[in-house]
Design a protein around this motif. Structure first.
Motif, PDB file in Angstrom:
ATOM      1  N   MET A 354     -34.507  32.616 -23.548  1.00 44.84           N
ATOM      2  CA  MET A 354     -35.162  31.380 -23.109  1.00 44.84           C
ATOM      3  C   MET A 354     -36.007  31.619 -21.857  1.00 44.84           C
ATOM      4  O   MET A 354     -37.073  31.033 -21.696  1.00 44.84           O
ATOM      5  CB  MET A 354     -34.117  30.295 -22.854  1.00 44.84           C
ATOM      6  N   VAL A 355     -35.541  32.480 -20.965  1.00 43.62           N
ATOM      7  CA  VAL A 355     -36.329  32.799 -19.769  1.00 43.62           C
ATOM      8  C   VAL A 355     -37.618  33.509 -20.168  1.00 43.62           C
ATOM      9  O   VAL A 355     -38.706  33.194 -19.673  1.00 43.62           O
ATOM     10  CB  VAL A 355     -35.507  33.666 -18.792  1.00 43.62           C
ATOM     11  N   HIS A 356     -37.527  34.479 -21.073  1.00 45.10           N
ATOM     12  CA  HIS A 356     -38.733  35.185 -21.521  1.00 45.10           C
ATOM     13  C   HIS A 356     -39.679  34.260 -22.281  1.00 45.10           C
ATOM     14  O   HIS A 356     -40.903  34.429 -22.211  1.00 45.10           O
ATOM     15  CB  HIS A 356     -38.337  36.376 -22.402  1.00 45.10           C
ATOM     16  N   GLU A 357     -39.131  33.273 -22.973  1.00 43.96           N
ATOM     17  CA  GLU A 357     -39.993  32.305 -23.643  1.00 43.96           C
ATOM     18  C   GLU A 357     -40.791  31.501 -22.626  1.00 43.96           C
ATOM     19  O   GLU A 357     -41.990  31.256 -22.804  1.00 43.96           O
ATOM     20  CB  GLU A 357     -39.154  31.368 -24.504  1.00 43.96           C
ATOM     21  N   ALA A 358     -40.143  31.091 -21.544  1.00 42.61           N
ATOM     22  CA  ALA A 358     -40.847  30.346 -20.487  1.00 42.61           C
ATOM     23  C   ALA A 358     -41.923  31.207 -19.838  1.00 42.61           C
ATOM     24  O   ALA A 358     -43.025  30.729 -19.543  1.00 42.61           O
ATOM     25  CB  ALA A 358     -39.845  29.860 -19.442  1.00 42.61           C
ATOM     26  N   LEU A 359     -41.635  32.491 -19.615  1.00 42.68           N
ATOM     27  CA  LEU A 359     -42.615  33.393 -19.004  1.00 42.68           C
ATOM     28  C   LEU A 359     -43.806  33.646 -19.920  1.00 42.68           C
ATOM     29  O   LEU A 359     -44.926  33.856 -19.453  1.00 42.68           O
ATOM     30  CB  LEU A 359     -41.953  34.720 -18.650  1.00 42.68           C
ATOM     31  N   SER A 360     -43.590  33.629 -21.228  1.00 46.76           N
ATOM     32  CA  SER A 360     -44.676  33.900 -22.177  1.00 46.76           C
ATOM     33  C   SER A 360     -45.669  32.764 -22.265  1.00 46.76           C
ATOM     34  O   SER A 360     -46.757  32.926 -22.810  1.00 46.76           O
ATOM     35  CB  SER A 360     -44.100  34.172 -23.576  1.00 46.76           C
ATOM     36  N   GLN A 361     -45.340  31.598 -21.702  1.00 46.93           N
ATOM     37  CA  GLN A 361     -46.211  30.427 -21.817  1.00 46.93           C
ATOM     38  C   GLN A 361     -47.037  30.172 -20.566  1.00 46.93           C
ATOM     39  O   GLN A 361     -47.818  29.230 -20.534  1.00 46.93           O
ATOM     40  CB  GLN A 361     -45.371  29.188 -22.140  1.00 46.93           C
ATOM     41  N   GLY A 362     -46.870  30.974 -19.521  1.00 46.79           N
ATOM     42  CA  GLY A 362     -47.609  30.751 -18.287  1.00 46.79           C
ATOM     43  C   GLY A 362     -48.325  31.999 -17.829  1.00 46.79           C
ATOM     44  O   GLY A 362     -48.144  33.095 -18.371  1.00 46.79           O
ATOM     45  N   LEU A 363     -49.184  31.828 -16.800  1.00 41.17           N
ATOM     46  CA  LEU A 363     -49.945  32.946 -16.257  1.00 41.17           C
ATOM     47  C   LEU A 363     -49.203  33.669 -15.147  1.00 41.17           C
ATOM     48  O   LEU A 363     -49.464  34.824 -14.872  1.00 41.17           O
ATOM     49  CB  LEU A 363     -51.299  32.442 -15.724  1.00 41.17           C
ATOM     50  N   SER A 364     -48.293  32.971 -14.477  1.00 40.26           N
ATOM     51  CA  SER A 364     -47.585  33.589 -13.354  1.00 40.26           C
ATOM     52  C   SER A 364     -46.244  34.130 -13.812  1.00 40.26           C
ATOM     53  O   SER A 364     -45.789  33.877 -14.932  1.00 40.26           O
ATOM     54  CB  SER A 364     -47.384  32.570 -12.237  1.00 40.26           C
ATOM     55  N   GLN A 365     -45.606  34.882 -12.908  1.00 42.86           N
ATOM     56  CA  GLN A 365     -44.280  35.414 -13.182  1.00 42.86           C
ATOM     57  C   GLN A 365     -43.192  34.495 -12.630  1.00 42.86           C
ATOM     58  O   GLN A 365     -42.064  34.932 -12.410  1.00 42.86           O
ATOM     59  CB  GLN A 365     -44.147  36.815 -12.583  1.00 42.86           C
ATOM     60  N   ASN A 366     -43.567  33.233 -12.403  1.00 40.83           N
ATOM     61  CA  ASN A 366     -42.601  32.224 -11.975  1.00 40.83           C
ATOM     62  C   ASN A 366     -42.225  31.337 -13.152  1.00 40.83           C
ATOM     63  O   ASN A 366     -43.020  31.136 -14.081  1.00 40.83           O
ATOM     64  CB  ASN A 366     -43.167  31.366 -10.841  1.00 40.83           C
ATOM     65  N   VAL A 367     -41.034  30.793 -13.099  1.00 42.35           N
ATOM     66  CA  VAL A 367     -40.515  29.961 -14.185  1.00 42.35           C
ATOM     67  C   VAL A 367     -40.281  28.546 -13.666  1.00 42.35           C
ATOM     68  O   VAL A 367     -39.734  28.364 -12.569  1.00 42.35           O
ATOM     69  CB  VAL A 367     -39.186  30.541 -14.722  1.00 42.35           C
ATOM     70  N   ASP A 368     -40.715  27.552 -14.450  1.00 43.45           N
ATOM     71  CA  ASP A 368     -40.373  26.167 -14.142  1.00 43.45           C
ATOM     72  C   ASP A 368     -38.916  25.969 -14.569  1.00 43.45           C
ATOM     73  O   ASP A 368     -38.619  25.702 -15.726  1.00 43.45           O
ATOM     74  CB  ASP A 368     -41.305  25.212 -14.902  1.00 43.45           C
ATOM     75  N   PHE A 369     -38.025  26.119 -13.611  1.00 47.20           N
ATOM     76  CA  PHE A 369     -36.605  26.162 -13.950  1.00 47.20           C
ATOM     77  C   PHE A 369     -36.083  24.807 -14.393  1.00 47.20           C
ATOM     78  O   PHE A 369     -35.108  24.744 -15.137  1.00 47.20           O
ATOM     79  CB  PHE A 369     -35.807  26.672 -12.744  1.00 47.20           C
ATOM     80  N   ASP A 370     -36.691  23.721 -13.950  1.00 45.22           N
ATOM     81  CA  ASP A 370     -36.238  22.390 -14.383  1.00 45.22           C
ATOM     82  C   ASP A 370     -36.386  22.236 -15.890  1.00 45.22           C
ATOM     83  O   ASP A 370     -35.484  21.737 -16.562  1.00 45.22           O
ATOM     84  CB  ASP A 370     -37.036  21.303 -13.652  1.00 45.22           C
TER      85      ASP A 370
END
Length: 521
Positions: A354-370
């Motif tokens: 799930m973390v890698h899925e969140a990273l694959s959808q954005g340009l930065s290496q930060n995750v919207d944890f909410d």
């Protein structure tokens, strides 16, 4: 640059502050073409003095204070010391009064500002809405006995043309875009002057070289620039509709062309003068810049970003495949202990996915944890005990955080929630509540506190706190692999602490505290 406290002044009229900021953003062009230093001055009033920016409020004795300066990038500076927060000499102050009250440029030989050099100084009044709001001084080195080359004369003519518009508030224009796109052209990159019809009157050596790279080998002067440029573009190229307006100098816009693998940006500055018909455009200054290498690097960065996102997407797919295989394998297990172990491994792998899925959808290496934890929190409780009636409540805000922090935190939350459902509620209906709170530590570093509570049977009065080296110990007593994972991740990856204790009423409260600024690697 100009200090905000200087510009926010009740003496400046509507729009004056914004216009001065625009001037500060563009006055490097004047300094570079004039081959001189620019200084901005504001009058100094006594607090008890009635303030009037008209001729009544300013007298020959009014002092002026310098609030900003810019040095040329095309020649050496005349001022090796900072001119900001300085006052005028007596000679300049006399000319300042003449420029302020007469609203015309005053020029004189200045041997007072720098005792080692006699310089040419021009005092330019900045007039808006019929009132002088500030003064600009241009300081240049005299030609002496040498005969200046044509390019230097053209540059200084460009500066004079711009100053004539500046003195009546006609440039910079509010309608001109002030985008922050990289690659905006500068005087040193290439400059041309155009007549009212868009014919080239002068082209600097750098501008000539740029057009040679685009494929034009002739003499630019006397050519219609828009026609030349259009002939150089690929036939199937759909050029920007605003580009002809830029290349003819009709509008104060910016444009970009690509030809023969080269990219060039343009910026147009229409030149206007006062006639009997009002403001009349009589030509333009056109800045150009070869941004081929800049665009290539930007493309490389975009490609790398896309590659990184694709890698995260593939890792997520592979982890989901592993999770599915573990699920299939658990169904073949004959013992409950083996089946439960594989199901726990499946949940942990799915959490990382799930973390890698969140990273694959954005340009930065930060995750919207909410967004991430909202899905995982409910899923962790549901998978821990299928069919059990468990209510989940999520409160607070986690915010954005780096992936190296998000992955271990997600795993820790997954283990604690699963433990709360399986052992805290122990098959009974109940509620699991999680709260995220961001704050600042005593040293001012961002800190995250995560609290997870259940209303199950609890731990009694026992309080357990783990942090640092002490957390790296073998499992003790009935402690399972999940709790050992939690202790290790909190201490090593999150660099924080975890505390188990009784909740209010009944149940267990787990509090995780970690510094977001310095996660352990």
């Amino acid at each position: 640059m100009l200090g905000e406290s200087v510009l926010i002044d009740e003496n400046l009229g509507p729009g004056d502050t914004e216009w001065l900021h625009l001037l500060m953003g563009d006055w490097q062009i004047i300094a570079d073409t004039a081959h001189g230093d620019l200084v901005l001055w504001l009058p100094v009033f006594d607090s008890a003095e009635a303030i009037d920016f008209g001729p009544v409020g300013i007298t020959e004795n009014t002092e002026f204070r310098s609030v900003a300066q810019v040095r040329p990038s095309t020649v050496h500076t005349l001022f090796h010391r900072d001119m900001v927060e300085r006052g005028m000499g007596r000679k300049m102050q006399t000319r300042a009064w003449l420029a302020w009250s007469g609203r015309e440029i005053v020029r004189f030989k200045d041997d007072e500002t720098d005792s080692e050099l006699t310089m040419n100084t021009a005092v330019i009044p900045l007039v808006r809405n019929g009132r002088t709001i500030a003064l600009l001084t241009l300081h240049t080195e005299p030609f002496g006995e040498r005969t200046p080359p044509r390019i230097e004369l053209v540059y200084r003519k460009i500066a004079d043309d711009l100053l004539q518009m500046v003195t009546r508030g006609a440039w910079p224009e509010f309608s001109a875009p002030v985008g922050t796109a990289r690659g905006n052209p500068r005087v040193s990159d290439g400059i041309m002057t155009l007549d009212a019809e868009g014919k080239v009157l002068f082209a600097s050596p750098n501008a000539t070289s740029i057009y040679k790279r685009l494929g034009f080998t002739g003499d630019l002067e006397s050519q219609v620039l828009s026609e030349i440029t259009r002939s150089l573009l690929p036939k199937d190229d759909k050029a920007d509709e605003t580009l002809p307006l830029v290349l003819t100098g009709r509008m104060p816009w910016r444009g970009e062309v690509r030809a023969r693998r080269y990219s060039v940006t343009f910026r147009s500055i229409p030149l206007r003068r006062i006639t009997t018909l009002g403001e009349e455009r009589y030509g333009a200054v056109l800045l150009c810049r070869d941004v081929t290498e800049l665009r290539r690097r930007e493309l490389e960065l975009m490609t790398k970003d896309a590659t990184i996102r694709e890698i995260h997407h593939r890792v997520k797919n592979n982890l989901q495949t592993v999770s599915a295989l573990l699920r299939l394998q658990s169904r073949r297990m004959q013992t409950d202990e083996a089946k439960q172990g594989l199901e726990q491994a499946m949940r942990r792998v799915a959490t990382i996915a799930m973390v890698h899925e969140a990273l694959s959808q954005g340009l930065s290496q930060n995750v919207d944890f909410d967004d991430l934890i909202h899905r995982q929190f409910h899923l962790a409780a549901e998978l821990a005990s299928p069919g059990q009636e468990v209510r989940t409540v999520l409160r607070g805000e986690f915010g954005s955080m780096p992936s190296q922090f998000a992955t271990p935190l997600a795993l820790v939350i997954n283990e604690i929630v699963a433990n709360a459902v399986e052992h805290g509620l122990d098959g009974e209906a109940g509620t699991v509540t999680m709260t995220g709170e961001r704050s600042l530590s005593s040293e001012g570093e961002p800190m995250l506190t995560v609290t997870i509570e259940d209303d199950g049977k609890g731990l009694g009065d026992r309080v357990i706190e783990e942090s640092g080296v002490a957390a790296f110990r073998p499992s003790q007593g009935s402690e399972g692999l999940g709790m050992q994972i939690v202790r290790t991740l909190v201490a090593s990856e999150l660099g924080g602490s975890i505390k188990w204790g009784p909740a209010e009423g009944q149940g267990t409260r787990v509090v995780i505290t970690a510094l977001l600024a310095s996660p352990k690697n």
